[in-house]
Design a protein around this motif. Structure first.
Motif, PDB file in Angstrom:
ATOM      1  N   ALA A 174     -21.099  22.762  32.728  1.00 57.42           N
ATOM      2  CA  ALA A 174     -22.676  21.601  32.273  1.00 57.42           C
ATOM      3  C   ALA A 174     -23.218  22.427  32.846  1.00 57.42           C
ATOM      4  O   ALA A 174     -24.612  22.662  32.621  1.00 57.42           O
ATOM      5  N   VAL A 175     -23.155  23.487  34.105  1.00 57.01           N
ATOM      6  CA  VAL A 175     -24.236  24.170  34.742  1.00 57.01           C
ATOM      7  C   VAL A 175     -25.013  24.714  32.956  1.00 57.01           C
ATOM      8  O   VAL A 175     -26.274  25.814  33.163  1.00 57.01           O
ATOM      9  N   LEU A 176     -23.869  25.913  32.456  1.00 56.58           N
ATOM     10  CA  LEU A 176     -23.995  26.973  31.660  1.00 56.58           C
ATOM     11  C   LEU A 176     -25.303  26.477  30.685  1.00 56.58           C
ATOM     12  O   LEU A 176     -26.078  26.761  30.146  1.00 56.58           O
ATOM     13  N   TRP A 177     -24.179  24.747  30.233  1.00 59.19           N
ATOM     14  CA  TRP A 177     -25.095  24.111  28.858  1.00 59.19           C
ATOM     15  C   TRP A 177     -26.730  23.742  29.609  1.00 59.19           C
ATOM     16  O   TRP A 177     -27.840  24.500  28.592  1.00 59.19           O
ATOM     17  N   TYR A 178     -26.681  23.571  30.520  1.00 59.33           N
ATOM     18  CA  TYR A 178     -28.018  23.372  30.752  1.00 59.33           C
ATOM     19  C   TYR A 178     -29.238  24.717  30.838  1.00 59.33           C
ATOM     20  O   TYR A 178     -29.868  24.209  30.839  1.00 59.33           O
ATOM     21  N   THR A 179     -28.313  25.546  31.603  1.00 62.08           N
ATOM     22  CA  THR A 179     -29.671  26.369  31.746  1.00 62.08           C
ATOM     23  C   THR A 179     -29.269  27.610  30.832  1.00 62.08           C
ATOM     24  O   THR A 179     -31.143  28.253  30.775  1.00 62.08           O
ATOM     25  N   ILE A 180     -28.758  27.688  29.397  1.00 58.34           N
ATOM     26  CA  ILE A 180     -29.096  28.313  28.839  1.00 58.34           C
ATOM     27  C   ILE A 180     -30.347  27.545  27.807  1.00 58.34           C
ATOM     28  O   ILE A 180     -30.715  28.233  27.354  1.00 58.34           O
ATOM     29  N   SER A 181     -29.643  26.060  27.902  1.00 52.69           N
ATOM     30  CA  SER A 181     -31.040  25.506  26.995  1.00 52.69           C
ATOM     31  C   SER A 181     -31.888  25.127  27.733  1.00 52.69           C
ATOM     32  O   SER A 181     -33.556  24.941  27.010  1.00 52.69           O
ATOM     33  N   GLU A 182     -32.394  25.805  28.632  1.00 52.18           N
ATOM     34  CA  GLU A 182     -33.433  25.497  29.360  1.00 52.18           C
ATOM     35  C   GLU A 182     -34.543  26.825  29.359  1.00 52.18           C
ATOM     36  O   GLU A 182     -35.346  27.207  28.788  1.00 52.18           O
ATOM     37  N   LEU A 183     -33.767  28.180  29.258  1.00 48.52           N
ATOM     38  CA  LEU A 183     -33.834  29.909  28.294  1.00 48.52           C
ATOM     39  C   LEU A 183     -34.508  29.024  27.346  1.00 48.52           C
ATOM     40  O   LEU A 183     -35.454  29.409  27.334  1.00 48.52           O
ATOM     41  N   MET A 229     -30.112  15.223  33.503  1.00 45.98           N
ATOM     42  CA  MET A 229     -29.303  13.849  33.889  1.00 45.98           C
ATOM     43  C   MET A 229     -28.029  14.125  33.272  1.00 45.98           C
ATOM     44  O   MET A 229     -26.810  13.877  33.943  1.00 45.98           O
ATOM     45  N   ALA A 230     -28.037  14.768  31.967  1.00 42.79           N
ATOM     46  CA  ALA A 230     -26.229  14.433  31.077  1.00 42.79           C
ATOM     47  C   ALA A 230     -25.901  15.661  31.709  1.00 42.79           C
ATOM     48  O   ALA A 230     -24.245  15.076  32.235  1.00 42.79           O
ATOM     49  N   ALA A 231     -26.479  16.897  32.089  1.00 44.72           N
ATOM     50  CA  ALA A 231     -25.854  17.725  32.709  1.00 44.72           C
ATOM     51  C   ALA A 231     -25.099  17.316  34.129  1.00 44.72           C
ATOM     52  O   ALA A 231     -23.825  17.440  35.018  1.00 44.72           O
TER      53      ALA A 231
END
Length: 295
Positions: A279-288, A132-134
């Motif tokens: 935003a995309v990088l922050w989200y995907t790195i956090s998911e990883l 949601m934030a991303a």
């Protein structure tokens, strides 16, 4: 029972294959700028070549399907998938003809977050606060890009890119309504449908050897080569890692066009694109990281 981690060699091959697929997808802007046909012709004949070259991965991965799978393809969910895929591909080419390649690339990067919202609205799936934030940050980035295009002659193209992104997000969500829905037959049908719809408006006289070669390469790399490379590579990687590698397309697509055609992204696109990419990088790195912690 814990999942057995892939070997280092298999993981390395997966990274290389997914990255190669991303490079192939990022070449779409190059093909669009090499074409000298009108948009109607590009949509129609790129779709025809896409359908032809899609036959290879369909056979290779069993996507040709059984009679039951083809029957499911023309069920309501399959028809919705075909319609959205057709609109998405037409809007994709139309956007390249009416706005900058950079605008198309960065707006398209918001598709996963639009899909998350659609999943919440249609399937009642909860949205993680990170998504949601991303997604809200990406929305701000898109607003920056579109607002700057208002008086610059790029608004129609930006809206087409947004239409492409929204309809592709629907393509992501629809298969979850019907788990029996096959993956490749609807894409194949949508490519043929796009050809049949736009061929009457195309200009056969512009289909010289140059344009036919570019259109054939466009269809082959986006629908066959890239798809095969990604399917094989993604099997060796966690989904979040595949997504992280895929974010490089946001940067590569406009960079190729800038280097080869001197198409410099507008200032607002650089600002909005940086917001979206962050935003995309922050989200995907956090998911990883979360996937690593779970394992």
């Amino acid at each position: 029972m814990p999942t057995r981690p892939p070997s280092s060699n298999a993981h390395s091959r997966g990274v290389l294959l997914v990255f190669a697929a991303t490079v192939a997808w990022s070449a779409s802007g190059i093909y669009a700028r090499l074409l000298t046909t009108d948009a109607w012709t590009a949509i129609a004949w790129r779709s025809l070549f896409a359908a032809i070259f899609l036959i290879v991965p369909m056979v290779l991965f069993g996507g040709a399907g059984t009679r039951r799978q083809w029957k499911t393809t023309f069920a309501p969910a399959g028809l919705a998938l075909i319609a959205c895929q057709t609109i998405s591909q037409a809007a994709f080419i139309g956007a390249y003809y009416t706005t900058s390649v950079a605008n198309v690339a960065v707006i398209y990067a918001t598709a996963p977050f639009i899909a998350a919202v659609l999943g919440w609205l249609i399937l009642k799936e909860p949205i993680a606060w990170r998504a949601m934030a991303a997604g809200l940050v990406c929305l701000a980035g898109v607003a920056i890009i579109i607002s700057a295009s208002w008086g610059a002659g790029r608004l129609v193209g930006d809206l087409l890119a947004l239409l492409m992104t929204v309809t592709f997000a629907v393509v992501i969500v629809v298969p979850r309504l019907d788990p029996e829905l096959p993956a490749m037959p609807p894409i194949f049908v949508s490519a043929l449908l796009a050809f049949l719809l736009f061929a009457p408006f195309s200009s056969a006289g512009s289909l010289d050897a140059h344009n036919l070669t570019v259109l054939a390469a466009f269809g082959a790399t986006n629908f066959s080569i890239a798809l095969v490379l990604f399917i094989i590579g993604a099997r060796r990687l966690p989904p979040a890692e595949s997504a992280l590698i895929g974010t490089t397309e946001i940067v590569m697509t406009p960079v190729w066009v800038w280097l080869l055609f001197s198409e410099q992204p507008p200032a607002a696109t650089l600002i909005g694109g940086s917001v979206i990419l962050a935003a995309v990088l922050w989200y995907t790195i956090s998911e990883l990281r979360r996937s690593h912690e779970r394992r």
